[in-house]
Design a protein around this motif. Structure first.
Motif, PDB file in Angstrom:
ATOM      1  N   ILE A 165       4.313   4.911  -5.315  1.00 20.92           N
ATOM      2  CA  ILE A 165       3.087   5.385  -4.669  1.00 20.92           C
ATOM      3  C   ILE A 165       1.943   5.458  -5.682  1.00 20.92           C
ATOM      4  O   ILE A 165       0.809   5.094  -5.370  1.00 20.92           O
ATOM      5  N   GLU A 166       2.235   5.897  -6.882  1.00 20.25           N
ATOM      6  CA  GLU A 166       1.197   6.024  -7.920  1.00 20.25           C
ATOM      7  C   GLU A 166       0.548   4.679  -8.243  1.00 20.25           C
ATOM      8  O   GLU A 166      -0.642   4.611  -8.531  1.00 20.25           O
ATOM      9  N   TYR A 167       1.327   3.594  -8.192  1.00 24.94           N
ATOM     10  CA  TYR A 167       0.811   2.289  -8.576  1.00 24.94           C
ATOM     11  C   TYR A 167       0.754   1.312  -7.399  1.00 24.94           C
ATOM     12  O   TYR A 167       0.782   0.099  -7.607  1.00 24.94           O
ATOM     13  N   ALA A 168       0.651   1.828  -6.195  1.00 22.92           N
ATOM     14  CA  ALA A 168       0.533   1.001  -5.003  1.00 22.92           C
ATOM     15  C   ALA A 168      -0.785   0.237  -4.996  1.00 22.92           C
ATOM     16  O   ALA A 168      -1.706   0.534  -5.771  1.00 22.92           O
TER      17      ALA A 168
ATOM     18  N   LYS B 139      13.436  10.102  -5.652  1.00 20.40           N
ATOM     19  CA  LYS B 139      12.176  10.859  -5.673  1.00 20.40           C
ATOM     20  C   LYS B 139      11.283  10.385  -6.815  1.00 20.40           C
ATOM     21  O   LYS B 139      10.070  10.298  -6.672  1.00 20.40           O
ATOM     22  N   HIS B 140      11.878  10.032  -7.945  1.00 17.84           N
ATOM     23  CA  HIS B 140      11.100   9.538  -9.077  1.00 17.84           C
ATOM     24  C   HIS B 140      10.571   8.133  -8.788  1.00 17.84           C
ATOM     25  O   HIS B 140       9.414   7.827  -9.074  1.00 17.84           O
ATOM     26  N   LEU B 141      11.421   7.315  -8.207  1.00 16.13           N
ATOM     27  CA  LEU B 141      11.016   5.964  -7.851  1.00 16.13           C
ATOM     28  C   LEU B 141       9.878   6.003  -6.833  1.00 16.13           C
ATOM     29  O   LEU B 141       8.908   5.259  -6.942  1.00 16.13           O
ATOM     30  N   LYS B 142       9.976   6.911  -5.877  1.00 22.38           N
ATOM     31  CA  LYS B 142       8.922   7.065  -4.868  1.00 22.38           C
ATOM     32  C   LYS B 142       7.598   7.416  -5.528  1.00 22.38           C
ATOM     33  O   LYS B 142       6.563   6.822  -5.223  1.00 22.38           O
ATOM     34  N   GLN B 143       7.607   8.368  -6.443  1.00 21.99           N
ATOM     35  CA  GLN B 143       6.384   8.763  -7.139  1.00 21.99           C
ATOM     36  C   GLN B 143       5.773   7.572  -7.880  1.00 21.99           C
ATOM     37  O   GLN B 143       4.574   7.357  -7.845  1.00 21.99           O
TER      38      GLN B 143
ATOM     39  N   LYS C 104       0.835  -1.206   0.000  1.00 25.29           N
ATOM     40  CA  LYS C 104       0.000   0.000   0.000  1.00 25.29           C
ATOM     41  C   LYS C 104       0.865   1.249   0.000  1.00 25.29           C
ATOM     42  O   LYS C 104       2.063   1.197   0.293  1.00 25.29           O
ATOM     43  N   MET C 105       0.227   2.384  -0.318  1.00 28.21           N
ATOM     44  CA  MET C 105       0.929   3.672  -0.388  1.00 28.21           C
ATOM     45  C   MET C 105       1.670   3.982   0.910  1.00 28.21           C
ATOM     46  O   MET C 105       2.803   4.452   0.880  1.00 28.21           O
ATOM     47  N   LYS C 106       1.037   3.716   2.018  1.00 25.76           N
ATOM     48  CA  LYS C 106       1.638   4.014   3.326  1.00 25.76           C
ATOM     49  C   LYS C 106       2.973   3.287   3.485  1.00 25.76           C
ATOM     50  O   LYS C 106       3.945   3.858   3.969  1.00 25.76           O
ATOM     51  N   GLN C 107       3.019   2.021   3.076  1.00 28.09           N
ATOM     52  CA  GLN C 107       4.251   1.243   3.197  1.00 28.09           C
ATOM     53  C   GLN C 107       5.332   1.787   2.270  1.00 28.09           C
ATOM     54  O   GLN C 107       6.490   1.919   2.661  1.00 28.09           O
ATOM     55  N   TRP C 108       4.955   2.113   1.022  1.00 30.90           N
ATOM     56  CA  TRP C 108       5.947   2.670   0.097  1.00 30.90           C
ATOM     57  C   TRP C 108       6.476   4.002   0.613  1.00 30.90           C
ATOM     58  O   TRP C 108       7.680   4.278   0.519  1.00 30.90           O
ATOM     59  N   LYS C 109       5.607   4.850   1.152  1.00 31.11           N
ATOM     60  CA  LYS C 109       6.052   6.137   1.699  1.00 31.11           C
ATOM     61  C   LYS C 109       7.027   5.921   2.846  1.00 31.11           C
ATOM     62  O   LYS C 109       8.022   6.632   2.971  1.00 31.11           O
TER      63      LYS C 109
ATOM     64  N   PRO D 260       0.184   0.359 -13.993  1.00 32.86           N
ATOM     65  CA  PRO D 260       1.149   0.956 -14.930  1.00 32.86           C
ATOM     66  C   PRO D 260       1.021   0.365 -16.336  1.00 32.86           C
ATOM     67  O   PRO D 260       0.704  -0.804 -16.503  1.00 32.86           O
ATOM     68  N   ALA D 261       1.280   1.196 -17.318  1.00 37.01           N
ATOM     69  CA  ALA D 261       1.269   0.748 -18.717  1.00 37.01           C
ATOM     70  C   ALA D 261       2.563   0.003 -19.012  1.00 37.01           C
ATOM     71  O   ALA D 261       3.584   0.250 -18.379  1.00 37.01           O
TER      72      ALA D 261
END
Length: 111
Positions: free
Chosen positions: A98-101, A91-95, A49-54, A108-109
């Motif tokens: 989180i975007e595809y959590a 920072k890019h990897l984080k985005q 989930k997003m929380k874990q990735w953050k 993702p395409a």
């Protein structure tokens, strides 16, 4: 009027801080560096989930790097996680992560 300007300025500053990270660049990093070990690709990203990735991507990805550096199975990636390149592109990897959590609802395409 002054309150309106202060709100406008603060919103602009807040939006600019996240504007410098790009999801497509994070996807490129994931494809080049992470798919070597995490072959399941988008299934792996959607596993958490997003929380874990953050949590893992705080402080320019330091917790994620430590997780990999402690794991002997991730020995192939140690050089990358110790590099300045990882810190710079985190920072890019984080985005991307989180975007595809799992709880984002996005997929993702295949690029």
């Amino acid at each position: 009027m002054i309150k309106f300007l202060l709100i406008l300025i603060s919103l602009t500053v807040l939006s600019l801080s996240t504007a410098d990270a790009a999801i497509y660049k994070g996807q490129r990093v994931f494809i080049k560096k992470c798919l070597k070990c995490h072959e399941s690709g988008q299934n792996f990203v959607a596993k958490y989930k997003m929380k874990q990735w953050k949590k893992w991507m705080k402080k320019k990805g330091k917790p994620l790097a430590e997780l990999h550096l402690k794991n002997k199975k991730a020995k192939k990636s140690w050089k990358y996680f110790k590099s300045r390149k990882y810190v710079k592109k985190s920072k890019h990897l984080k985005q991307f992560l989180i975007e595809y959590a799992k709880d984002s609802g996005n997929v993702p395409a295949c690029n």
